[in-house]
Structure formats: structure tokens, C-alpha cells
Scaffold this motif. Structure first.
Motif, PDB file in Angstrom:
ATOM      1  N   GLN A  60       0.900  -1.274   0.092  1.00  0.00           N
ATOM      2  CA  GLN A  60      -0.008   0.208   0.085  1.00  0.00           C
ATOM      3  C   GLN A  60       0.879   1.136  -0.136  1.00  0.00           C
ATOM      4  OE1 GLN A  60      -2.571  -0.485   3.354  1.00  0.00           O
ATOM      5  NE2 GLN A  60      -4.323  -0.262   2.165  1.00  0.00           N
ATOM      6  N   ALA A  61       1.810   1.056   0.836  1.00  0.00           N
ATOM      7  CA  ALA A  61       2.704   2.379   0.793  1.00  0.00           C
ATOM      8  C   ALA A  61       3.415   2.463  -0.423  1.00  0.00           C
ATOM      9  CB  ALA A  61       3.790   2.103   2.224  1.00  0.00           C
ATOM     10  N   LEU A  62       4.033   1.639  -0.907  1.00  0.00           N
ATOM     11  CA  LEU A  62       4.892   1.850  -2.037  1.00  0.00           C
ATOM     12  C   LEU A  62       3.808   1.971  -3.329  1.00  0.00           C
ATOM     13  CD1 LEU A  62       7.108  -1.378  -2.134  1.00  0.00           C
ATOM     14  CD2 LEU A  62       7.820   0.926  -1.447  1.00  0.00           C
ATOM     15  N   GLU A  63       2.597   1.681  -3.499  1.00  0.00           N
ATOM     16  CA  GLU A  63       1.761   2.042  -4.515  1.00  0.00           C
ATOM     17  C   GLU A  63       1.505   3.716  -4.351  1.00  0.00           C
ATOM     18  OE1 GLU A  63      -2.690   0.982  -6.214  1.00  0.00           O
ATOM     19  OE2 GLU A  63      -1.582  -0.208  -4.346  1.00  0.00           O
ATOM     20  N   LEU A  64       1.325   4.226  -2.857  1.00  0.00           N
ATOM     21  CA  LEU A  64       1.048   5.358  -2.728  1.00  0.00           C
ATOM     22  C   LEU A  64       2.193   6.299  -3.089  1.00  0.00           C
ATOM     23  CD1 LEU A  64      -0.553   7.729  -1.664  1.00  0.00           C
ATOM     24  CD2 LEU A  64      -0.077   7.068   0.576  1.00  0.00           C
ATOM     25  N   ILE A  65       3.396   6.021  -2.760  1.00  0.00           N
ATOM     26  CA  ILE A  65       4.544   6.627  -3.225  1.00  0.00           C
ATOM     27  C   ILE A  65       4.604   6.873  -4.582  1.00  0.00           C
ATOM     28  CG2 ILE A  65       7.178   7.189  -2.781  1.00  0.00           C
ATOM     29  CD1 ILE A  65       6.730   5.725   0.008  1.00  0.00           C
ATOM     30  N   LEU A 121       0.577   9.128   3.802  1.00  0.00           N
ATOM     31  CA  LEU A 121       1.415   8.247   4.394  1.00  0.00           C
ATOM     32  C   LEU A 121       1.053   7.937   6.025  1.00  0.00           C
ATOM     33  CD1 LEU A 121       4.858   8.448   2.455  1.00  0.00           C
ATOM     34  CD2 LEU A 121       3.286   6.587   2.278  1.00  0.00           C
ATOM     35  N   ALA A 122       1.166   9.110   6.633  1.00  0.00           N
ATOM     36  CA  ALA A 122       1.194   8.938   8.068  1.00  0.00           C
ATOM     37  C   ALA A 122      -0.397   8.567   8.516  1.00  0.00           C
ATOM     38  CB  ALA A 122       1.286  10.413   8.823  1.00  0.00           C
ATOM     39  N   ARG A 128       4.746   5.191  10.469  1.00  0.00           N
ATOM     40  CA  ARG A 128       5.654   6.268  11.231  1.00  0.00           C
ATOM     41  C   ARG A 128       6.141   6.847   9.927  1.00  0.00           C
ATOM     42  NH1 ARG A 128       8.132   7.643  16.120  1.00  0.00           N
ATOM     43  NH2 ARG A 128      10.216   8.996  15.380  1.00  0.00           N
ATOM     44  N   VAL A 129       6.025   8.280   9.989  1.00  0.00           N
ATOM     45  CA  VAL A 129       6.770   9.145   9.138  1.00  0.00           C
ATOM     46  C   VAL A 129       7.750   9.923   9.538  1.00  0.00           C
ATOM     47  CG1 VAL A 129       6.752  10.890   7.222  1.00  0.00           C
ATOM     48  CG2 VAL A 129       4.700   9.149   7.353  1.00  0.00           C
ATOM     49  N   ASP A 130       9.124   9.846   9.253  1.00  0.00           N
ATOM     50  CA  ASP A 130      10.369  10.899   9.699  1.00  0.00           C
ATOM     51  C   ASP A 130      10.679  11.614   8.827  1.00  0.00           C
ATOM     52  OD1 ASP A 130      10.638   9.863  12.582  1.00  0.00           O
ATOM     53  OD2 ASP A 130      10.612   7.897  11.378  1.00  0.00           O
ATOM     54  N   GLY A 131      11.040  12.993   9.138  1.00  0.00           N
ATOM     55  CA  GLY A 131      11.721  13.893   8.239  1.00  0.00           C
ATOM     56  C   GLY A 131      10.529  15.270   8.044  1.00  0.00           C
ATOM     57  N   PRO A 132      10.838  15.937   7.015  1.00  0.00           N
ATOM     58  CA  PRO A 132      11.855  15.690   5.952  1.00  0.00           C
ATOM     59  C   PRO A 132      13.214  16.118   6.338  1.00  0.00           C
ATOM     60  CG  PRO A 132      10.380  17.646   5.621  1.00  0.00           C
ATOM     61  CD  PRO A 132       9.730  16.935   6.864  1.00  0.00           C
ATOM     62  N   TRP A 133      14.313  15.671   5.587  1.00  0.00           N
ATOM     63  CA  TRP A 133      15.418  16.320   5.543  1.00  0.00           C
ATOM     64  C   TRP A 133      15.862  17.164   4.409  1.00  0.00           C
ATOM     65  CZ3 TRP A 133      14.525  10.927   6.812  1.00  0.00           C
ATOM     66  CH2 TRP A 133      14.647  10.697   8.371  1.00  0.00           C
ATOM     67  N   TRP A 134      16.119  18.160   4.335  1.00  0.00           N
ATOM     68  CA  TRP A 134      16.332  19.015   3.247  1.00  0.00           C
ATOM     69  C   TRP A 134      17.787  19.071   2.959  1.00  0.00           C
ATOM     70  CZ3 TRP A 134      11.546  20.529   1.753  1.00  0.00           C
ATOM     71  CH2 TRP A 134      10.631  20.641   3.005  1.00  0.00           C
ATOM     72  N   SER A 135      18.039  18.939   1.412  1.00  0.00           N
ATOM     73  CA  SER A 135      19.596  19.059   1.092  1.00  0.00           C
ATOM     74  C   SER A 135      19.626  19.604  -0.363  1.00  0.00           C
ATOM     75  CB  SER A 135      20.011  17.790   1.229  1.00  0.00           C
ATOM     76  OG  SER A 135      19.235  16.784   0.415  1.00  0.00           O
TER      77      SER A 135
END
Length: 235
Positions: A60-65, A121-122, A128-135
Motif C-alpha cells: 500500500q505504501a509503495l503504491e501510494l509513493i 502516508l502518516a 511512522r513518517v520521519d523527516g523531511p531532511w532538506w538538502s
């Protein structure tokens, strides 16, 4: 074997003095990509049911992403685990349940899609969703601009020293990039950067509104050492 050409002196002489300077640049720029970490959990009374549940939730998560298409630049599956939960039973222990977990990392360049994807996703159960990390990307033009600015500052600084002595720069002898041994990692959180994290267990009902994320400005730093020769000073 000898040569008629004299080797250059490792230091300056009264006829050709040398000046050594450092050029630095620090630019504040907008990020180009953002990385989020997604941890998906599952639970079952036996190992098989936990694995099936985890496989379903992971799909489910992969399909959503993947439904966000080109907005997602990179998608990777990381750590995976299935572990038993033990409980006391008389003098011994028995398996009460099995817990599964899989970790996904996604890199996005579209920050509007990022806010929507993060909340969707959350909103999934046991996710669990962590981030975002900007770069910035490793080949970002900002890195080149910082290096050029550092070189220009080194030349300007050396010229000012020469002017103070009534001399002028004659030639560049050496230019050393001090940051060549510490390249940045693509898509990874910076050591000193801020991390925003959220852990949600999705609930039934309306979809959560998209997060309004404010991209964190990135600092690009460059530093060079430069050595020049100059004309004899007017002392």
C-alpha cells in the motif's frame, strides 16, 4: 644530471615576493530535494499472518509513493524484520504475537507533493513518517557558485595586500580546495540539520489535510588557500 632551468624557490624572494591568502564563501540557498523515512509495522498471532500483513501494508505504501510519479526522485527499501513478542507462561515463555517492520526511504523534489504525500502516508495504519531532511543535490550549481566566490575573494584579498605594499599580483602559484576530502552525501540528512518527525497510526474517516512544509534554507560553504607572486613592493 643537471638542468639549466632553476627550480622555483619554495618561498618568496625580495625580487618575487609571495603572498598566501584564504578565500571563503558561505551562501544561503533554497533546498533542492527532501528525504523522508517511512516505517511500516504489522502484527499477527503467528509469523505467517504477521508477514502477510506487513507485505500488504508495504505494498500500500509503495503504491501510494509511486503514484506521485516524477515528483519522487528516489525510492528505496531498507531494513526489514519479523520478531516474536514473548510472554510469561508458567515457568517458561511462549510467543504471544509476531511483529513485523520495514523501512522505506523516499527522495522528492516537488515540495508541494511532499506535504500531501507525508500526511497520506502518516494516515495509514501502523505507519511512522520521519523527516523531511532538506538538502542539495551533489551536482547543484550552488556548490560551483560557492567555489567561484571563494576564489574571487582569495584574489581580491591578495590584491589588497599587494596594493598596501605598492605592488601588484604577478602570477598564481597554488590553489588548494580545503573541502575536497569531505563531499556531501546525496539525499542524507546533514549532521547539523534539523529533523522534523511525526509518528501516526492512521484512523478511519476523512483524509488528513496536506502539511504546509516550510523548506529549510541550506548553507553552502567553500574555502580555498591561494598563493601568488607579486612585483617587488615599494617600501
Amino acid at each position: 644530471m643537471t638542468s639549466d632551468t632553476a627550480a622555483p624557490a619554495p618561498y618568496g624572494t625580495p625580487e618575487t615576493p609571495r603572498v598566501a591568502v584564504r578565500g571563503e564563501a558561505r551562501l544561503e540557498v533554497d533546498p533542492e530535494i527532501a528525504t523522508i523515512g517511512v516505517t511500516i509495522g504489522a502484527r499477527g498471532t503467528d509469523r505467517r499472518s504477521a508477514l502477510e500483513d506487513l507485505t500488504h501494508r508495504n505494498g500500500q505504501a509503495l503504491e501510494l509513493i509511486k503514484s506521485y510519479g516524477e515528483a519522487v526522485e528516489k525510492l528505496e527499501t531498507g531494513a526489514f524484520s519479523i520478531s516474536p513478542e514473548l510472554t510469561r507462561h508458567g515457568r517458561g515463555e511462549r510467543v504471544r504475537a509476531y511483529h513485523g517492520r520495514v523501512h522505506i526511504t523516499a527522495v522528492l523534489a516537488d515540495f508541494t507533493a511532499l506535504g500531501e504525500l507525508t500526511t497520506r502516508l502518516a494516515d495509514l495504519e501502523l505507519t511512522r513518517v520521519d523527516g523531511p531532511w532538506w538538502s542539495l543535490r551533489p551536482d547543484s550549481p550552488s556548490h560551483g557558485e560557492a567555489r567561484r566566490t571563494a576564489v574571487r575573494e582569495a584574489v581580491q584579498r591578495a590584491r589588497e595586500y599587494a596594493d598596501a605594499l605598492g605592488a601588484r599580483l604577478a602570477a598564481l602559484v597554488e590553489l588548494a580546495d580545503l573541502g575536497a576530502e569531505a563531499p556531501a552525501s546525496y539525499g542524507m540528512p546533514p549532521a547539523q540539520g534539523a529533523m522534523r518527525s511525526a509518528a501516526f497510526a492512521g484512523a478511519a474517516g476523512e483524509s488528513a489535510p496536506a502539511l504546509d512544509l516550510e523548506p529549510q534554507r541550506q548553507t553552502v560553504y567553500a574555502q580555498v588557500n591561494a598563493r601568488f607572486t607579486m612585483t617587488p613592493p615599494q617600501l
